[in-house]
Scaffold this active site. Structure first.
Site, PDB file in Angstrom:
ATOM      1  N   HIS A  97     -28.749  -2.801  12.077  1.00  0.00           N
ATOM      2  CA  HIS A  97     -28.269  -1.777  10.898  1.00  0.00           C
ATOM      3  C   HIS A  97     -26.886  -1.089  11.427  1.00  0.00           C
ATOM      4  CE1 HIS A  97     -29.973   0.715  14.185  1.00  0.00           C
ATOM      5  NE2 HIS A  97     -29.440   1.849  13.744  1.00  0.00           N
ATOM      6  N   ASP A 118     -24.987   2.579  10.844  1.00  0.00           N
ATOM      7  CA  ASP A 118     -25.635   3.964  10.579  1.00  0.00           C
ATOM      8  C   ASP A 118     -24.897   4.659   9.053  1.00  0.00           C
ATOM      9  OD1 ASP A 118     -27.058   3.992  12.972  1.00  0.00           O
ATOM     10  OD2 ASP A 118     -25.200   5.102  14.061  1.00  0.00           O
ATOM     11  N   HIS A 146     -25.824  -2.614  15.057  1.00  0.00           N
ATOM     12  CA  HIS A 146     -26.531  -2.404  16.367  1.00  0.00           C
ATOM     13  C   HIS A 146     -27.955  -2.387  16.022  1.00  0.00           C
ATOM     14  CE1 HIS A 146     -26.001   1.730  14.761  1.00  0.00           C
ATOM     15  NE2 HIS A 146     -26.944   2.035  15.650  1.00  0.00           N
ATOM     16  N   ARG A 172     -27.683  11.773  19.482  1.00  0.00           N
ATOM     17  CA  ARG A 172     -26.204  10.766  18.842  1.00  0.00           C
ATOM     18  C   ARG A 172     -25.412  11.920  17.957  1.00  0.00           C
ATOM     19  NH1 ARG A 172     -28.025   7.006  14.492  1.00  0.00           N
ATOM     20  NH2 ARG A 172     -27.315   8.633  12.723  1.00  0.00           N
TER      21      ARG A 172
END
Length: 277
Positions: free
Chosen positions: A97, A99, A253, A268
Site C-alpha cells: 500500500h 499511505d 510498502h 509514524r
C-alpha cells in the site's frame, strides 16, 4: 555533522549516518536529506531514540503533518500515530500500500520509528513505483498515462474490523463521510524530479475508471504483481530506534505480519503532500 549516504539496492533505499535526528536540521542537512530522498526514495537511520515530539519536529521540517482519522495517536502529539499490535488490528499494513491515497492530497512522505520490535520477523518492504513504471513496455506506459483509478478508504479499513465499538463506529462513519472514494492518475509525475511512477496500490485502489470492470480487475492484478517484483524492492530488518523516511509519492510498502504473538510497536508521522498529476 557530515552525512554518509550508503545505497542499499539499485531500485531504492539508502542508509544515512552522521546525523542526530533529535536535533533541528540546518539548511544544508535538510537539503542533503531531501536530495537523498529524491535519489533513493526510502532512507534508513540507525540508533535514533526519538521522542514523539522530536519525531514530529523532524518530520515537520519537510511539510505539514497529517492526523490520521482512525489509528490511535500519542496523547500530547496527535500528529504521531501508534501502530501497536497489542492494541490495534494492523493487518491493513500487511498488504502492499501507499499511505492515505484516499486523501485528495496524499502524503508526501512518512517518518516511521521502531519503539519495540520482535526478536525476529516484522520486517518492512518498500517498492519503487518509478522503477516499476520504467520497466514496463512503451505501449503499456503510454496507455496507463491516460487512465485514472479510484481510491477508497474502506478498502483497507473495512467496517467489520474498525467499527467494533460505538466510538469506533462513529469514527469510521465520520471518516467515510469526510473522505469518499476519489480518483488519482494511474501514473503519477513526481512534483520535484518530474519522474513518472505507478500510483496504484492494493491497499486503496479499487478500479481503473476508464475500463470495464473485468478489464480493470485484470490490469490491476498485473500492475500490483509487477510493481512489487523483487528487483524493484528492498526489505528492512528493524532494530529498536531505527527510523525510516520514505517518499510516499513514488513508493509503496508492506509490513510483514509474521511475528505474533510477539509485540511490535511503531510510531509514524505523516507529511502531507499535494494533488497527484
Amino acid at each position: 555533522m557530515s552525512l554518509t549516504i550508503t545505497p542499499l539496492a539499485p531500485a531504492l533505499g539508502a542508509h544515512i549516518s552522521g546525523i542526530d535526528l533529535a536535533q533541528p536540521l540546518g539548511a544544508t542537512q535538510r537539503e542533503a536529506i531531501e536530495q537523498a530522498l529524491l535519489n533513493h526514495q526510502v532512507l534508513f537511520f540507525r540508533d535514533q531514540p526519538l521522542t514523539p515530539t522530536e519525531q514530529a519536529r523532524f518530520a515537520a521540517q519537510f511539510g505539514d503533518l497529517h492526523v490520521h482519522p482512525i489509528y490511535p495517536k500519542v496523547a500530547d502529539v496527535p500528529q504521531v500515530l501508534i501502530l501497536d499490535t497489542a492494541v490495534t488490528d494492523v493487518r491493513d499494513n500487511a498488504i502492499w500500500h501507499t499511505d492515505v491515497t484516499f486523501l485528495p492530497t496524499p502524503a508526501l512522505g512518512a517518518v516511521l520509528t521502531a519503539k519495540q520490535v520482535p526478536a525476529y520477523g516484522g520486517d518492512t518492504l518498500w517498492a519503487s513505483g518509478i522503477a516499476a513504471f520504467e520497466a514496463l513496455s512503451a505501449p503499456l506506459r503510454a496507455m496507463l498515462e491516460g487512465l485514472t483509478a479510484t481510491h477508497d478508504f474502506t478498502h483497507s479499513f473495512p467496517l467489520e474490523r474498525f467499527g467494533s465499538t460505538a466510538e469506533d463506529l462513529a469514527r469510521w462513519e465520520a471518516t467515510r463521510r469526510d473522505y469518499p472514494p476519489l480518483s488519482h492518475p494511474v501514473v503519477r509525475t513526481h512534483p520535484v524530479s518530474g519522474r513518472k511512477a505507478l500510483f496504484v496500490n492494493e491497499g486503496f485502489t479499487t478500479r481503473i475508471n476508464e475500463l470495464q470492470a473485468y478489464e480493470s480487475e485484470a490490469l490491476l492484478k498485473l500492475l500490483f504483481a509487477h510493481a512489487t517484483r523483487p528487483e524493484f524492492s528492498i526489505r528492512w530488518r528493524w532494530q529498536a530506534n531505527d527510523v525510516a523516511f520514505w517518499d510516499n509519492r513514488v513508493t509503496q510498502h508492506y509490513a510483514v505480519d509474521d511475528y505474533r504473538p510477539q509485540r511490535r510497536v511503531m510510531h509514524r508521522a505523516t507529511i502531507l503532500g499535494d494533488a497527484p498529476f
